[in-house]
Design a protein around this motif. Sequence first.
Motif, PDB file in Angstrom:
ATOM      1  N   TYR A 172      12.376  -2.844  -8.852  1.00  0.00           N
ATOM      2  CA  TYR A 172      12.051  -2.814  -7.426  1.00  0.00           C
ATOM      3  C   TYR A 172      11.470  -1.451  -7.111  1.00  0.00           C
ATOM      4  CZ  TYR A 172      16.720  -0.694  -7.497  1.00  0.00           C
ATOM      5  OH  TYR A 172      17.802   0.087  -7.802  1.00  0.00           O
TER       6      TYR A 172
ATOM      7  N   ASN B  15       6.241   0.195 -10.395  1.00  0.00           N
ATOM      8  CA  ASN B  15       5.267  -0.593 -11.160  1.00  0.00           C
ATOM      9  C   ASN B  15       5.124  -0.005 -12.563  1.00  0.00           C
ATOM     10  OD1 ASN B  15       3.176  -2.227 -11.968  1.00  0.00           O
ATOM     11  ND2 ASN B  15       1.634  -1.283 -10.623  1.00  0.00           N
TER      12      ASN B  15
ATOM     13  N   LEU C  20      11.098  -7.326  -7.704  1.00  0.00           N
ATOM     14  CA  LEU C  20      11.005  -7.421  -6.242  1.00  0.00           C
ATOM     15  C   LEU C  20       9.710  -6.728  -5.848  1.00  0.00           C
ATOM     16  CD1 LEU C  20      14.070  -7.583  -7.033  1.00  0.00           C
ATOM     17  CD2 LEU C  20      14.588  -6.558  -4.824  1.00  0.00           C
TER      18      LEU C  20
ATOM     19  N   THR D 178       9.809  -7.241   1.819  1.00  0.00           N
ATOM     20  CA  THR D 178       9.130  -6.857   3.056  1.00  0.00           C
ATOM     21  C   THR D 178       8.462  -5.499   2.892  1.00  0.00           C
ATOM     22  OG1 THR D 178      11.305  -6.063   3.730  1.00  0.00           O
ATOM     23  CG2 THR D 178      10.559  -8.135   4.697  1.00  0.00           C
TER      24      THR D 178
ATOM     25  N   ILE E 228      -3.748   6.229 -10.109  1.00  0.00           N
ATOM     26  CA  ILE E 228      -3.302   5.434 -11.250  1.00  0.00           C
ATOM     27  C   ILE E 228      -3.824   4.023 -11.051  1.00  0.00           C
ATOM     28  CG2 ILE E 228      -1.315   4.624 -12.578  1.00  0.00           C
ATOM     29  CD1 ILE E 228       0.396   6.741 -11.156  1.00  0.00           C
TER      30      ILE E 228
ATOM     31  N   ALA F 150      -4.978   5.127 -17.896  1.00  0.00           N
ATOM     32  CA  ALA F 150      -4.773   6.400 -18.607  1.00  0.00           C
ATOM     33  C   ALA F 150      -3.442   6.469 -19.335  1.00  0.00           C
ATOM     34  CB  ALA F 150      -4.886   7.561 -17.609  1.00  0.00           C
TER      35      ALA F 150
ATOM     36  N   PHE G  64       2.934  13.659 -18.681  1.00  0.00           N
ATOM     37  CA  PHE G  64       1.644  12.996 -18.446  1.00  0.00           C
ATOM     38  C   PHE G  64       0.447  13.891 -18.743  1.00  0.00           C
ATOM     39  CE2 PHE G  64       4.403  10.571 -15.437  1.00  0.00           C
ATOM     40  CZ  PHE G  64       4.152   9.289 -15.904  1.00  0.00           C
TER      41      PHE G  64
HETATM   42  N1  LIG Z   1      -1.109   8.769 -15.737  1.00  0.00           N
HETATM   43  C1  LIG Z   1      -0.288   9.078 -14.726  1.00  0.00           C
HETATM   44  N2  LIG Z   1       0.834   8.377 -14.569  1.00  0.00           N
HETATM   45  C2  LIG Z   1       1.693   8.690 -13.581  1.00  0.00           C
HETATM   46  C3  LIG Z   1       1.424   9.748 -12.695  1.00  0.00           C
HETATM   47  C4  LIG Z   1       0.202  10.458 -12.867  1.00  0.00           C
HETATM   48  O1  LIG Z   1      -0.113  11.400 -12.112  1.00  0.00           O
HETATM   49  N3  LIG Z   1      -0.619  10.110 -13.896  1.00  0.00           N
HETATM   50  N4  LIG Z   1       2.309  10.060 -11.709  1.00  0.00           N
HETATM   51  C5  LIG Z   1       3.697   9.741 -11.948  1.00  0.00           C
HETATM   52  C6  LIG Z   1       4.477   9.934 -10.734  1.00  0.00           C
HETATM   53  S1  LIG Z   1       4.482  11.490 -10.076  1.00  0.00           S
HETATM   54  C7  LIG Z   1       5.162   8.965 -10.139  1.00  0.00           C
HETATM   55  S2  LIG Z   1       6.129   9.342  -8.785  1.00  0.00           S
HETATM   56  C8  LIG Z   1       5.127   7.588 -10.649  1.00  0.00           C
HETATM   57  C9  LIG Z   1       5.082   6.570  -9.501  1.00  0.00           C
HETATM   58  O2  LIG Z   1       5.415   5.354  -9.907  1.00  0.00           O
HETATM   59  P1  LIG Z   1       6.026   4.250  -8.905  1.00  0.00           P
HETATM   60  O3  LIG Z   1       7.147   4.806  -8.112  1.00  0.00           O
HETATM   61  O4  LIG Z   1       6.273   3.046  -9.713  1.00  0.00           O
HETATM   62  O5  LIG Z   1       4.890   4.086  -7.810  1.00  0.00           O
HETATM   63  P2  LIG Z   1       3.799   2.966  -7.532  1.00  0.00           P
HETATM   64  O6  LIG Z   1       2.890   2.834  -8.665  1.00  0.00           O
HETATM   65  O7  LIG Z   1       3.206   3.319  -6.238  1.00  0.00           O
HETATM   66  O8  LIG Z   1       4.621   1.603  -7.416  1.00  0.00           O
HETATM   67  C10 LIG Z   1       5.499   1.359  -6.383  1.00  0.00           C
HETATM   68  C11 LIG Z   1       5.615  -0.141  -6.196  1.00  0.00           C
HETATM   69  O9  LIG Z   1       6.667  -0.397  -5.256  1.00  0.00           O
HETATM   70  C12 LIG Z   1       6.267  -1.446  -4.410  1.00  0.00           C
HETATM   71  N5  LIG Z   1       7.013  -1.320  -3.146  1.00  0.00           N
HETATM   72  C13 LIG Z   1       6.738  -0.528  -2.098  1.00  0.00           C
HETATM   73  N6  LIG Z   1       7.644  -0.700  -1.123  1.00  0.00           N
HETATM   74  C14 LIG Z   1       8.525  -1.614  -1.555  1.00  0.00           C
HETATM   75  C15 LIG Z   1       9.690  -2.218  -1.001  1.00  0.00           C
HETATM   76  O10 LIG Z   1      10.097  -1.934   0.124  1.00  0.00           O
HETATM   77  N7  LIG Z   1      10.347  -3.116  -1.772  1.00  0.00           N
HETATM   78  C16 LIG Z   1       9.921  -3.449  -3.008  1.00  0.00           C
HETATM   79  N8  LIG Z   1      10.654  -4.314  -3.725  1.00  0.00           N
HETATM   80  N9  LIG Z   1       8.809  -2.921  -3.557  1.00  0.00           N
HETATM   81  C17 LIG Z   1       8.126  -2.016  -2.843  1.00  0.00           C
HETATM   82  C18 LIG Z   1       4.774  -1.287  -4.250  1.00  0.00           C
HETATM   83  O11 LIG Z   1       4.180  -2.512  -3.912  1.00  0.00           O
HETATM   84  C19 LIG Z   1       4.352  -0.741  -5.619  1.00  0.00           C
HETATM   85  O12 LIG Z   1       3.870  -1.740  -6.474  1.00  0.00           O
HETATM   86  O13 LIG Z   1       3.992   7.385 -11.494  1.00  0.00           O
HETATM   87  C20 LIG Z   1       3.904   8.329 -12.520  1.00  0.00           C
HETATM   88  N10 LIG Z   1       2.831   7.968 -13.430  1.00  0.00           N
END
Ligand SMILES: Nc1nc2c(c(=O)[nH]1)N[C@H]1C(S)=C(S)[C@@H](COP(=O)(O)OP(=O)(O)OC[C@H]3O[C@@H](n4cnc5c(=O)[nH]c(N)nc54)[C@H](O)[C@@H]3O)O[C@H]1N2
Length: 709
Positions: free
Chosen positions: A402, A405, A430, A448, A669, A681, A698
Amino acid sequence: MNTTTVRAACPHDCPDTCALLVEVRDGVAVRVSGDPAHPTTRGALCTKVSRYEQRTYHRDRVLHPLRRVGAKGEGRFERVSWDAALTDIAARLGAIAARNPEAIVPYSYAGTMGLVQGESMAGRFFNKLGAARLDRTICSAAGTVGLQYTLGDRVGPDMEAAVDAGVIVFWGTNAIASNLHFWTFAQEAKRRGALLVAVDPYRSLTADKCALHIAPLPGTDAALALGVMHVLVREDWLDHDYIARHTLGFDELKARAAEFPPARVAQLCGIAAHEVEALAAVIGSTARGGASPAAAALPPAVAAARGPVYLRLNYGMQRSAGGGMAVRNIACLPALTGDWRHAAGGLLLSASGSFAVDNAALERPDLLAGRRPRHINMSTIGDDLLRPAGAGFVPIEALVVYNSNPVAVAPDSSRVAAGFARDDLFTVVLEHFLTDTADYADYVLPATTQLEHYDLHKTYGHAYALVNNPAIAPLGEALPNTEIFRRLAARMGFTDACFADSDEAIARQAFDASHARGQIDWPTLEAQGWQRAPWTGAAGSFAPFADGGFGTPSGKCEFFSARMQAAGLDPLPAWIAPAEVGNAELAARFPLAIVSPPARNFLNSTFVNVESLRATEGEPKLDIHPRDAAARGIADGDRLRVFNDRGSFELAARVTDRARPGVVVALSIWWKKLAADGRNANEVVSQRLTDMGGGPTFYDCAVQVEKCG
Ligand SMILES: Nc1nc2c(c(=O)[nH]1)N[C@H]1C(S)=C(S)[C@@H](COP(=O)(O)OP(=O)(O)OC[C@H]3O[C@@H](n4cnc5c(=O)[nH]c(N)nc54)[C@H](O)[C@@H]3O)O[C@H]1N2
Ligand SMILES: Nc1nc2c(c(=O)[nH]1)N[C@H]1C(S)=C(S)[C@@H](COP(=O)(O)OP(=O)(O)OC[C@H]3O[C@@H](n4cnc5c(=O)[nH]c(N)nc54)[C@H](O)[C@@H]3O)O[C@H]1N2
Ligand code: SF4
Ligand SMILES: [Mo]
């Protein structure tokens, strides 16, 4: 027609955490704007969230529970009822839990930063179950620990105070993309005469607009900070009174800094020695007052720079093997120069210590009833999903994802995808959309969005808490995360009273009322939509360490850290080389370093499927320096393949000197399935972890680039 305005908060993983006003007409959200009264939002939003309603009402929203009918990864599902989905999920999790609950792993991050829709009801559910615990390391773990050792706290000067700074250094932060409101304050500072400086291997949107830009090789900031210390000591640009009263280990630091003269640092960082001198002169500008530097001929703007010096770090410099140490070394600088004395001086990496969150009240670890489940690090989920049984390792049998991604965002993506593709893995996701991760789910449950649920937010970029009121009814059969876990808990037969808490009740439990930082005036918060952390005083005047008071064991800024020594780390600021960047053995085959920082119009992988935003970013592109391009016969627009031993992905060449020689840049991303080759990437990024905190690396990644076909 019935029109109302609802007070809300931006849920995204962004330091700005804007206060939103949602205009609702006859039950439909028609406009999302920034609250003009909120002191950091000031009526403005980024492009992404000013189109938030496009995301909420997107035709691809998942609005009903779905059960997989195709192969894993294919993304073929059939609609099922909530009742059927919850009954089957509860039965399958229950069967695994009966054998070993630690085979069940929650996987979540910051899709929403809300305290309620984050780890509250979910935490309770997994604690009661006795599931494995997830170490949420993927973003900030290394820097958090580096800061903890050195300052012992996660606070810094106010965002609003930046207007009074004389020098602002954007160190590993592309504020225009990732901290837009800070950039607005920095622009005001510039109009008042401040010097803007960037330290970034890439000429980012932000670096491009700074008067001084230093572009070290990725992962070499620890050395650069030691070089700055060297010059500060050599020139005596030091606040001796502050050092004597509020720091620990200055003599040892001095000896260590002596080993890092600018010439050596220049070589380690791949820059010129005069750039180290220049950075030291701006960072030392408060302490040196009007003094002109002895050793180097400085550019006039640098020589004329005057403090206070505001160091704005974000997380870019800590995504390397020595990322924790890099943050620690930089965090020593304002204590040397005395910039902490000023409300517009010092360092801001995270303001998340502004409020004391009562995690125990939210997540209820008491429900573990004495069990101590294993930990799984989210940054190595690829390896952990593929790890065979044995040597004490219990294979992961179920994942509940949840707010994240992972198939798009976690390192070493082909391993992550292979793990998610395991036929014997039971996966529940979720989500709002069929993301790269959701495509592998056995069940996708409709969640939601921020417009449809209640939440409470604190932030990591300013000192305000915010409430988010639901503006519209949930679309389709979507439910808040909390309600999904409430219903699952009921199916599992969990009867503890806390599973009946409403979202509003959970919010009231979120801050630790026994702590000075847990004080909230709820009537104000609710009426206004936001409230400043009372203990921080008036906006723009907060100087957290003006009189010391660091959160370390000694109460001082610890140049020497006994805790680091006890943890087997160098107790002094040290140089830890990147694992891959500049690695001579790898260089023969993989001579280029790649960084993949956020694209302005995406938020991590969120918004990539919003057409208008994706159209602005175009297609995945690789910025490559003309010299590196020429050496490979690459012209602008050519289709390129980036590869190393872990994998490969393709994008279009953008030949530009925004990328420095030796470093290529792929703004990210991307959703894998929205890229022409179905990859991004993270195919080439390793699962190696940082020196502190078990964070991902990364930006410590060696590759080769070639023309396709
Ligand atoms: N190559 C590369 N990779 C990276 C990074 C990079 O700079 N380069 N950055 C890294 C960093 S800093 C981070 S923080 C991570 C981020 O990684 P994640 O925290 O996984 O962020 P997102 O890819 O935005 O995915 C969040 C997902 O949550 C869902 N979502 C949003 N709100 C809700 C909700 O209320 N309920 C539910 N069930 N789902 C919800 C959205 O639809 C979205 O698909 O990635 C990392 N990965
Ligand atoms: N628009 C937008 N805003 C975002 C996000 C997003 O995806 N899109 N993500 C959010 C999240 S989760 C986070 S954690 C923050 C991240 O915010 P930032 O920390 O600002 O983002 P990064 O892109 O990781 O790093 C910023 C800059 O650091 C540079 N960099 C890379 N390696 C190094 C290095 O070794 N040293 C130095 N000095 N610089 C380096 C990159 O080239 C980049 O320009 O932003 C948040 N805000
Ligand atoms: S993503 Fe950041 S800048 Fe954009 S609205 Fe949200 S908090 Fe504000
Ligand atoms: Mo992040």
